[in-house]
Design an enzyme around this catalytic site. Sequence first.
Site, mmCIF file in Angstrom:
data_model
loop_
_atom_site.group_PDB
_atom_site.id
_atom_site.type_symbol
_atom_site.label_atom_id
_atom_site.label_comp_id
_atom_site.label_asym_id
_atom_site.label_seq_id
_atom_site.Cartn_x
_atom_site.Cartn_y
_atom_site.Cartn_z
ATOM 1 N N CYS B 77 0.837 -1.207 0.000
ATOM 2 C CA CYS B 77 0.000 0.000 0.000
ATOM 3 C C CYS B 77 0.874 1.261 0.000
ATOM 4 O O CYS B 77 1.648 1.472 -0.918
ATOM 5 C CB CYS B 77 -0.968 -0.050 1.177
ATOM 6 S SG CYS B 77 -2.322 1.114 1.045
ATOM 7 N N HIS B 175 -3.850 -5.114 -0.201
ATOM 8 C CA HIS B 175 -3.448 -5.648 1.102
ATOM 9 C C HIS B 175 -3.527 -7.165 1.076
ATOM 10 O O HIS B 175 -4.603 -7.720 1.295
ATOM 11 C CB HIS B 175 -4.368 -5.103 2.203
ATOM 12 C CG HIS B 175 -4.119 -3.662 2.505
ATOM 13 N ND1 HIS B 175 -3.180 -3.248 3.414
ATOM 14 C CD2 HIS B 175 -4.655 -2.534 1.986
ATOM 15 C CE1 HIS B 175 -3.148 -1.924 3.460
ATOM 16 N NE2 HIS B 175 -4.037 -1.464 2.600
ATOM 17 N N GLU B 177 -2.634 -9.193 3.236
ATOM 18 C CA GLU B 177 -3.013 -9.707 4.560
ATOM 19 C C GLU B 177 -4.521 -9.677 4.769
ATOM 20 O O GLU B 177 -5.034 -10.266 5.709
ATOM 21 C CB GLU B 177 -2.282 -8.920 5.662
ATOM 22 C CG GLU B 177 -2.783 -7.510 5.960
ATOM 23 C CD GLU B 177 -2.291 -6.431 4.984
ATOM 24 O OE1 GLU B 177 -1.781 -6.776 3.904
ATOM 25 O OE2 GLU B 177 -2.452 -5.237 5.330
#
Lengths: 251, 195
Positions: B77, B175, B177
């Site tokens: 990001c 992202h 994650e």
Amino acid sequence: MLAKRIIPCLDVKNGRTVKGINFIDLRDAGDPVELAKQYAELGADELVFLDISATIEGRKTMRNMVMRVAEQINIPFTVGGGISSVEDVAILLKSGADKVSVNSSAVKNPNLINELSNKFGSQCIVVAIDAKKVNNEWVVHLAGGTVPTKLNLFEWAKEVEQRGAGEILFTSMNHDGTKSGFANDALSKFSQLVNIPIIASGGAGTKQHFVETFKDGNADAALAASVFHFGEIDIIDLKKELKKNKIAVRL
Amino acid sequence: MKVVIIDYGAGNIKSIQFAFQRLGVEAIASNDYNLIKTADRIIFPGVGEASSAMTELKKSGLDKLIPILKQPVLGICLGMQLMCLETEEGNTNGLGVFNTKVKRFTNSVKVPQMGWNTIQNLKTNLFNNIKEEEYMYLVHSYYAINCQQTIATTNYELSYATALHKNNFYGVQFHPEKSSLAGQQLLQNFINIRE
């Protein structure tokens, strides 16, 4: 293409989910972590946890829950309820929440939105707005729609955007709990007024209601609780229906 | 395998740590120069505002360290954006690892872009076992302009660089994650990269 999001909302009190939940074989349907994991696996794009605890102990439990949810699930989630300061938000984000939502504290102290977005970035600040149509005007309400404010819904929405909100979660108190569809007139007006994503909430009863809120209401995401919790709508089925209607979804 | 997440006060580091934990890998959050320098894999995260993030990096001297790292580095990001030449956000000079600039989306689309969007034109082993048009989770108002180092694109207003690669440096705008199984696969691929 950016997909429209489907967001189940979980009410949490003292670290336990409330409202009956009977859609899957869970060892413990009251455990928000286990529920969250199930929803993530069943196609939810995002989750919202609403803390309805009224005590300080309850709030502490919530922080703990946020950490356990972040540990287990691999989709984003928002935490709301009782958040009124920069410190509250710092703790929740540090515990692993992706976004926080503020509601009445922002109405009482609009500057809070500026403080939060300056400190943490707009992307993690959701402003939740509950509104009711009274004498043909949309009025912002507090305390679950029971206490009217002087704020007009659209003026308030514009203001929260200017103050740095990254997203608006709009609940129509006229539609909430009715299962008769979302407030698509208000939603489509929203989409002309503000340039941040809008989550539609209140009124979901059928798959068609979701189709309508994305097509007619121009919502970016739709949130619901009971239709998902009670297994009345399966998220994957819902997404297939949306896709059939040429609405971009993550399947 | 020693994974270090650069901790310079930017954003949701816990989620990245947990994502590695789910892969059975311990990831340490640190801003310690030597610990970062000796790690096997480095994650350069970032959520927030570019100019203040860059100020924080400079405070700890990490702005000098990151571009000379030799092991695989993954910017996520804002981390990826700061690895570019410059960004319009706060008129900030970046670390110059990637040869491209970062611009703001115009108001012809909703800003920030928030949610799941698809990635295409996938290149490099970072995308092993990830299919074209896979959905990833994104939250951002600024984007990197496509360039020679683009290894994946996303469409929002226009086609932009959703992933970049140069030597040992990788960057992703989304992202991983938070991107369900596909994101998990990407982090696994990053761990598997042969130096």
